[in-house]
Design a protein around this motif. Structure first.
Motif, short mmCIF file in Angstrom:
data_model
loop_
_atom_site.label_atom_id
_atom_site.label_comp_id
_atom_site.label_asym_id
_atom_site.label_seq_id
_atom_site.Cartn_x
_atom_site.Cartn_y
_atom_site.Cartn_z
N ALA A 35 0.83 -1.21 0.00
CA ALA A 35 0.00 0.00 0.00
C ALA A 35 0.86 1.25 0.00
CB ALA A 35 -0.93 -0.01 1.22
N ALA A 36 1.95 1.23 0.77
CA ALA A 36 2.85 2.39 0.82
C ALA A 36 3.50 2.61 -0.55
CB ALA A 36 3.91 2.19 1.90
N ASP A 37 3.93 1.52 -1.20
CA ASP A 37 4.55 1.65 -2.52
C ASP A 37 3.56 2.20 -3.54
OD1 ASP A 37 6.93 0.71 -1.58
OD2 ASP A 37 6.61 -1.36 -2.22
N ALA A 38 2.30 1.70 -3.47
CA ALA A 38 1.30 2.17 -4.42
C ALA A 38 1.00 3.65 -4.22
CB ALA A 38 0.02 1.35 -4.27
N ARG A 39 0.89 4.06 -2.96
CA ARG A 39 0.61 5.48 -2.69
C ARG A 39 1.77 6.36 -3.15
NH1 ARG A 39 -2.76 8.52 0.44
NH2 ARG A 39 -3.88 6.64 1.10
N GLU A 40 2.99 5.89 -2.91
CA GLU A 40 4.16 6.67 -3.32
C GLU A 40 4.21 6.80 -4.85
OE1 GLU A 40 9.02 6.69 -2.69
OE2 GLU A 40 7.82 5.00 -2.01
N ALA A 41 3.96 5.68 -5.54
CA ALA A 41 3.99 5.72 -7.01
C ALA A 41 2.91 6.65 -7.55
CB ALA A 41 3.81 4.30 -7.56
N LYS A 42 1.73 6.62 -6.94
CA LYS A 42 0.64 7.47 -7.40
C LYS A 42 0.97 8.94 -7.17
CE LYS A 42 -4.39 7.94 -7.12
NZ LYS A 42 -5.62 7.41 -6.48
N ALA A 43 1.55 9.23 -6.01
CA ALA A 43 1.92 10.61 -5.70
C ALA A 43 3.01 11.11 -6.65
CB ALA A 43 2.39 10.72 -4.25
N GLU A 44 4.00 10.27 -6.93
CA GLU A 44 5.06 10.67 -7.85
C GLU A 44 4.52 10.90 -9.25
OE1 GLU A 44 8.01 7.65 -7.61
OE2 GLU A 44 8.90 8.42 -5.76
N SER A 45 3.59 10.04 -9.67
CA SER A 45 3.00 10.19 -10.99
C SER A 45 2.22 11.50 -11.09
CB SER A 45 2.09 9.01 -11.30
OG SER A 45 1.46 9.16 -12.56
N ALA A 46 1.45 11.80 -10.04
CA ALA A 46 0.67 13.05 -10.04
C ALA A 46 1.59 14.26 -10.04
CB ALA A 46 -0.26 13.07 -8.83
N ALA A 47 2.65 14.21 -9.24
CA ALA A 47 3.59 15.34 -9.18
C ALA A 47 4.27 15.54 -10.53
CB ALA A 47 4.61 15.12 -8.08
N THR A 48 4.68 14.44 -11.17
CA THR A 48 5.33 14.54 -12.48
C THR A 48 4.39 15.14 -13.52
OG1 THR A 48 6.77 12.64 -12.00
CG2 THR A 48 6.44 13.22 -14.32
N ALA A 49 3.13 14.68 -13.51
CA ALA A 49 2.15 15.22 -14.47
C ALA A 49 1.94 16.71 -14.25
CB ALA A 49 0.83 14.47 -14.34
N THR A 50 1.90 17.15 -12.99
CA THR A 50 1.72 18.57 -12.69
C THR A 50 2.90 19.40 -13.21
OG1 THR A 50 0.41 18.05 -10.72
CG2 THR A 50 1.40 20.25 -10.84
N LEU A 51 4.12 18.90 -12.98
CA LEU A 51 5.30 19.61 -13.46
C LEU A 51 5.33 19.66 -14.99
CD1 LEU A 51 8.01 18.16 -11.03
CD2 LEU A 51 7.01 20.45 -10.98
N GLN A 52 4.94 18.59 -15.63
CA GLN A 52 4.94 18.56 -17.09
C GLN A 52 3.94 19.56 -17.67
OE1 GLN A 52 4.19 14.42 -17.90
NE2 GLN A 52 6.38 13.91 -17.97
N GLN A 53 2.74 19.60 -17.09
CA GLN A 53 1.73 20.52 -17.59
C GLN A 53 2.15 21.98 -17.35
OE1 GLN A 53 -0.82 19.82 -19.49
NE2 GLN A 53 -0.27 17.64 -19.41
N ALA A 54 2.78 22.24 -16.21
CA ALA A 54 3.24 23.60 -15.92
C ALA A 54 4.31 24.04 -16.92
CB ALA A 54 3.79 23.68 -14.50
#
Length: 313
Positions: A138-157
């Motif tokens: 669960a911790a790995d899944a949450r971390e991966a999801k958070a990293e993916s969301a952060a990367t997408a935000t940086l890319q769109q910016a």
């Protein structure tokens, strides 16, 4: 033996605590540690489970560094518990394999009960191990999801900054570097235009008329030299004054071609304007070459930005 039977009948499932000293070698001090450690592990797992459930969703986690630190601490704690469980399982296995001391007065029934108690301990440890594995997943899944969301935000910016630069004609090297750091595959057309930017659509529209007049003059002269020029009073006036059509019209003469190219340009259809210019005589194309290069650089860069946006989305 009688005393042992009475104790077995009275205490039932608690046999393991009273019979261990009789059945095995005297070094059984770790017996209490097994129970205490298991209970402590259960408490710590419950606490970790609750802590993980309280974590906010990825959209509320802008600080990825703090998230990674928390995940590492959680992972270290879970790995420590996993190691403790492995040690306890090893001790139980060693304890089970040790022979019964001679003259201990322990019956086969008591040994069977003790074996059942050991199996129960082993099952409890296995259950705790499973819970730990679940928490780690669960911790790995949450971390991966958070990293993916952060990367997408940086890319769109970064992509938004690039589009703004394309609209204003400003360089966008910094935005492109930020985009590349996220792992995005940056198109070559964007890399080529990043240092100096590209001309704006308004600039291209303003620069086209004077370039078109030169192109029309050269194309008319080329056609006249080849005996293909237009004749008549209007053709003569047009050649002398450099007059050209301002509204799109049909035909394959240079004036008609340029009129359609300018109409497409006014509507922002760069690809159509460039396609029309390719129908001009060589001399007319040569006169517009600088403008064509600028228009093509803008078109390629904006097309690359559109393709990249679609890919990232």
């Amino acid at each position: 033996m009688v005393l042992g039977g009475v104790i077995a009948a009275c205490l039932g499932g608690a046999l393991v605590y009273f019979l261990l000293p009789q059945v095995f070698a005297p070094d059984t001090a770790w017996r209490d540690q097994v129970v205490d450690t298991q209970e402590a592990q259960a408490g710590r797992i419950d606490a970790l489970d609750a802590k993980l459930a309280e974590l906010p969703p990825p959209a509320e986690m802008p600080d990825l560094g703090r998230l990674e630190t928390g995940q590492e601490e959680l992972r270290a704690t879970l790995e420590e518990l996993t190691g403790q469980i492995a040690t306890l399982q090893s001790r139980l296995g060693a304890l089970e394999s040790r022979p019964v001391a001679e003259g201990s007065g322990v019956s086969e029934g008591q040994i069977t009960d003790l074996q059942a108690a050991l199996d129960a301990q082993r099952a409890a440890l296995a259950e705790q191990k499973q819970r730990i594995d679940t928490l780690i997943s669960a911790a790995d899944a949450r971390e991966a999801k958070a990293e993916s969301a952060a990367t997408a935000t940086l890319q769109q910016a970064a992509l938004t900054r690039i589009r703004t630069a394309l609209d204003t004609g400003a360089p966008f090297e910094d935005a492109l570097a930020d985009l590349a750091q996220t792992g995005a595959d940056v198109p070559d057309d964007l890399r080529a235009a990043a240092a100096d930017g590209v001309p704006t659509l308004a600039t291209l529209q303003a620069e086209f008329p004077p370039a078109a007049r030169v192109a029309l003059r050269d194309a008319r002269k080329e056609r006249a030299d080849a005996g293909e020029g237009e004749t008549g009073v209007m053709a003569f006036i047009g050649e002398q004054l450099g007059a050209r059509s301002l509204e799109p019209r049909e035909g394959d003469d240079p004036d008609a071609v340029l009129s359609r190219a300018e109409a497409a340009l006014r509507e922002g259809r760069l690809a159509d304007a460039l396609a029309e210019i390719e129908a001009l005589p060589p001399s007319g194309q040569a006169a517009l070459q600088s403008w064509v290069d600028s228009a093509r650089a803008r078109m390629n860069a904006t097309d690359a930005a559109d393709a990249l946006s679609a890919q990232l989305n």
